[in-house]
Design a protein around this motif. Sequence first.
Motif, PDB file in Angstrom:
ATOM      1  N   THR A   8     -46.168   0.968  83.329  1.00 40.11           N
ATOM      2  CA  THR A   8     -47.556   1.441  83.277  1.00 40.11           C
ATOM      3  C   THR A   8     -48.563   0.297  83.401  1.00 40.11           C
ATOM      4  N   VAL A   9     -48.092  -0.965  83.301  1.00 38.46           N
ATOM      5  CA  VAL A   9     -48.997  -2.118  83.343  1.00 38.46           C
ATOM      6  C   VAL A   9     -48.624  -3.105  84.455  1.00 38.46           C
ATOM      7  N   TYR A  10     -47.332  -3.343  84.662  1.00 40.79           N
ATOM      8  CA  TYR A  10     -46.869  -4.342  85.626  1.00 40.79           C
ATOM      9  C   TYR A  10     -46.293  -3.675  86.874  1.00 40.79           C
ATOM     10  N   THR A  11     -46.315  -4.409  87.979  1.00 41.91           N
ATOM     11  CA  THR A  11     -45.724  -3.903  89.222  1.00 41.91           C
ATOM     12  C   THR A  11     -44.220  -4.135  89.260  1.00 41.91           C
ATOM     13  N   ARG A  12     -43.722  -4.983  88.380  1.00 47.64           N
ATOM     14  CA  ARG A  12     -42.302  -5.302  88.307  1.00 47.64           C
ATOM     15  C   ARG A  12     -42.034  -6.007  86.989  1.00 47.64           C
ATOM     16  N   PRO A  13     -40.785  -6.050  86.507  1.00 51.28           N
ATOM     17  CA  PRO A  13     -40.479  -6.857  85.324  1.00 51.28           C
ATOM     18  C   PRO A  13     -40.711  -8.345  85.624  1.00 51.28           C
ATOM     19  N   PHE A  14     -41.009  -9.109  84.587  1.00 53.51           N
ATOM     20  CA  PHE A  14     -41.168 -10.548  84.773  1.00 53.51           C
ATOM     21  C   PHE A  14     -40.570 -11.286  83.576  1.00 53.51           C
ATOM     22  N   THR A  15     -40.357 -12.593  83.764  1.00 48.53           N
ATOM     23  CA  THR A  15     -39.663 -13.401  82.764  1.00 48.53           C
ATOM     24  C   THR A  15     -40.596 -14.432  82.138  1.00 48.53           C
ATOM     25  N   VAL A  16     -40.494 -14.567  80.839  1.00 46.40           N
ATOM     26  CA  VAL A  16     -41.253 -15.564  80.079  1.00 46.40           C
ATOM     27  C   VAL A  16     -40.272 -16.586  79.518  1.00 46.40           C
ATOM     28  N   THR A  17     -40.615 -17.868  79.627  1.00 45.15           N
ATOM     29  CA  THR A  17     -39.780 -18.945  79.086  1.00 45.15           C
ATOM     30  C   THR A  17     -40.623 -19.821  78.163  1.00 45.15           C
ATOM     31  N   ILE A  18     -40.122 -20.050  76.948  1.00 51.08           N
ATOM     32  CA  ILE A  18     -40.830 -20.859  75.961  1.00 51.08           C
ATOM     33  C   ILE A  18     -39.837 -21.826  75.315  1.00 51.08           C
TER      34      ILE A  18
END
Length: 337
Positions: free
Chosen positions: A274-284
């Motif tokens: 409902t918010v993004y066009t595709r999944p994405f990855t976060v790295t911390i």
Amino acid sequence: MKNKMIHEKRACCGLALAGLALLPLLSFAAEEAKPPAAQPRPAQKQLVVGGPGIEQERRFPKIVSGKWTGPKTADGQPDIQGHWSNTIANHNNFTDPQGGIVNDPNPNRVAKGAREDRAPSRVSDPAGGQVPFQPWALEKVKEFQAHFHDPVKPEYIEPLARCAPAGVPKSLYWHGYEISQYPGYVVFQFNSGTRIIHLDGKPPLPQNIKLWNGDSRGHWEGNTLVVDVNNHNGKALFGRSGEFISENGQIQERYIFSNDGSRYTYEAVLTDPTVYTRPFTVTIPARKWTEKDQPNGWHYEVEPATHSGKNLILDHYERICTENNGGFGLVAEEGKK
């Protein structure tokens, strides 16, 4: 004679001053004739791992999932208890962590130097380092950024300014925090609330119960704590740059610990159709702080506890929050009448 000499001296000085006044013009004309010199790149601020600054490193090692060979707790979990913090920046900017607050009107707080000299975006996929927002969501983020320093509506005030929990993933780069472990649980103790990760197989919360830090259910795979996070309340932001996830979002986290227990890499896939066009990855990246490190006012807010045992116990301060105390947020300012 005395007056004449004074007059002549004044006339002489006047000519000399006139000549001096022409020097900048002559010099400017000479400079105009020269080709422009290359401007030197500003010197980078030295970052020291273990130092007191919020920004501690620009690059960090990648830790891969595998077998755990370090110590374990009584119930068989990899023992990762202790004091932790991220190593690159605070929550000012999600995709340019060391770039400062977007649209900051104070030139002293604007990032200097080239983008590649700073830490990479926390968004590691897509390769461009930006959240793949749907158009309406991107406009909402840009509107927040445009009004962050002039919050004329409640929705322009960053939630931490109201002492709300930081949410996922921002809790991991908002000050240092403590990790404790109990049979069937991993507990994060943040300055902005606590988060319990269930390892005991209990069913998740009903979908109508929404939380700032979501509902976390996890398990261990070797050196990696795998956590599914659901039931977000949709109110938390990822930083002062306004990125967000809705109540419909799901986050799968992987906390990948080094076997010496000194660091971990956080990798999370965020999915929200409902918010993004595709999944994405976060790295911390994160590192552990011990009694060998000097306490400081951001990453390692501790002091020795009073006790009668032989082992050193460190109490981690819990930052008391009151609205707009220091750098927690900004408020609207009435203009001059």
